[in-house]
Design an enzyme around this catalytic site. Structure first.
Site, PDB file in Angstrom:
ATOM      1  CE  LYS A   1      36.057  33.073  27.747  1.00 17.45           C
ATOM      2  NZ  LYS A   1      36.922  33.985  26.950  1.00 17.45           N
TER       3      LYS A   1
ATOM      4  CG  HIS B   1      39.158  31.392  31.249  1.00 19.97           C
ATOM      5  ND1 HIS B   1      39.946  32.468  30.947  1.00 19.97           N
ATOM      6  CD2 HIS B   1      39.696  30.808  32.351  1.00 19.97           C
ATOM      7  CE1 HIS B   1      40.910  32.544  31.859  1.00 19.97           C
ATOM      8  NE2 HIS B   1      40.786  31.551  32.714  1.00 19.97           N
TER       9      HIS B   1
ATOM     10  CD  GLU C   1      42.383  32.240  35.678  1.00 24.85           C
ATOM     11  OE1 GLU C   1      42.925  33.185  35.071  1.00 24.85           O
ATOM     12  OE2 GLU C   1      42.143  31.140  35.144  1.00 24.85           O
TER      13      GLU C   1
HETATM   14  P1  DAT Z   1      42.783  33.761  26.158  1.00 25.13           P
HETATM   15  O1  DAT Z   1      41.332  33.680  26.610  1.00 25.13           O
HETATM   16  O2  DAT Z   1      43.044  32.939  24.934  1.00 25.13           O
HETATM   17  O3  DAT Z   1      43.745  33.479  27.281  1.00 25.13           O
HETATM   18  P2  DAT Z   1      43.487  36.561  26.500  1.00 25.13           P
HETATM   19  O4  DAT Z   1      43.867  36.192  27.907  1.00 25.13           O
HETATM   20  O5  DAT Z   1      44.477  37.279  25.671  1.00 25.13           O
HETATM   21  O6  DAT Z   1      43.014  35.269  25.692  1.00 25.13           O
HETATM   22  O7  DAT Z   1      42.169  37.458  26.541  1.00 25.13           O
HETATM   23  C1  DAT Z   1      41.122  37.169  27.454  1.00 25.13           C
HETATM   24  C2  DAT Z   1      39.815  37.259  26.734  1.00 25.13           C
HETATM   25  O8  DAT Z   1      39.601  38.596  26.278  1.00 25.13           O
HETATM   26  C3  DAT Z   1      39.712  36.415  25.454  1.00 25.13           C
HETATM   27  O9  DAT Z   1      39.371  35.079  25.722  1.00 25.13           O
HETATM   28  C4  DAT Z   1      38.645  37.137  24.693  1.00 25.13           C
HETATM   29  C5  DAT Z   1      38.906  38.587  25.032  1.00 25.13           C
HETATM   30  N1  DAT Z   1      39.763  39.222  24.013  1.00 25.13           N
HETATM   31  C6  DAT Z   1      41.101  39.089  23.868  1.00 25.13           C
HETATM   32  N2  DAT Z   1      41.563  39.801  22.835  1.00 25.13           N
HETATM   33  C7  DAT Z   1      40.476  40.416  22.306  1.00 25.13           C
HETATM   34  C8  DAT Z   1      40.267  41.294  21.208  1.00 25.13           C
HETATM   35  N3  DAT Z   1      41.296  41.709  20.445  1.00 25.13           N
HETATM   36  N4  DAT Z   1      39.000  41.703  20.956  1.00 25.13           N
HETATM   37  C9  DAT Z   1      37.956  41.317  21.717  1.00 25.13           C
HETATM   38  N5  DAT Z   1      38.080  40.480  22.772  1.00 25.13           N
HETATM   39  C10 DAT Z   1      39.314  40.029  23.064  1.00 25.13           C
HETATM   40 MG    MG Z   2      44.134  34.497  29.020  1.00 24.84          MG
END
Ligand code: DAT
Ligand code: MG
Length: 139
Positions: A11, A117, A128
């Site tokens: 990222k 990611h 993806e």
């Molecule tokens: P991951 O990337 O571990 O699969 P996710 O799919 O729940 O996590 O969320 C996608 C992305 O969104 C994550 O990498 C960062 C952002 N994100 C998730 N939860 C967040 C939060 N509470 N505050 C800010 N950004 C967040």
């Molecule tokens: Mg995710």
């Protein structure tokens, strides 16, 4: 082949901080083979589409803004049990909760700016990967 590929993005914070070499080394040391890779930058429309599953979440706007803020590296990786093993290598979403030795523990700044990611299922790895690459771009 189902089960042996995953998709990753390094990222914008990883590129800004100069950690891409270290992160790619960790990925290689963990046994992943790079099948496709490119430096690119997401438009707002493409970032919204990629993260569409999160569109009702409160952080969606912030996520799209961040993911379009600078270049990313997109890659398709191959290894047995790729999706699960890569999620283990990157660690929890929030670096404060990520296990020692994981990429996010070492290099993520925050839950939002979290370095990498990793696809969460074989099905999403294919979706993806296809979002970012043509079949002809894979080796
Ligand atoms: P991951 O990337 O571990 O699969 P996710 O799919 O729940 O996590 O969320 C996608 C992305 O969104 C994550 O990498 C960062 C952002 N994100 C998730 N939860 C967040 C939060 N509470 N505050 C800010 N950004 C967040
Ligand atoms: Mg995710």
């Amino acid at each position: 082949m189902a089960g042996n590929r995953t998709f990753t993005m390094l990222k914008p914070d990883s590129i800004e901080s100069g950690n891409i070499g270290n992160i790619l080394q960790m990925i290689s040391n963990a046994g992943f083979e790079i099948k496709a890779m490119k430096l690119t930058q997401l438009s707002e429309d493409r970032a919204k589409k990629f993260y569409e599953v999160h569109k009702e979440r409160p952080f969606y706007g912030e996520l799209v803004e961040y993911m379009t803020s600078g270049p990313i590296i997109a890659a398709i990786l191959e290894k047995d049990n790729a999706v699960e093993d890569f999620r283990t290598l990157i660690g929890a979403t929030d670096p404060a909760e990520a296990a020692d030795g994981t990429i996010r523990k070492l290099y993520a700044e925050s839950k939002g700016r979290n370095a990498v990611h990793g696809s969460d299922s074989d099905e999403n790895a294919v979706i993806e990967g296809n979002f970012h690459f043509e079949a002809s771009e894979l080796v």
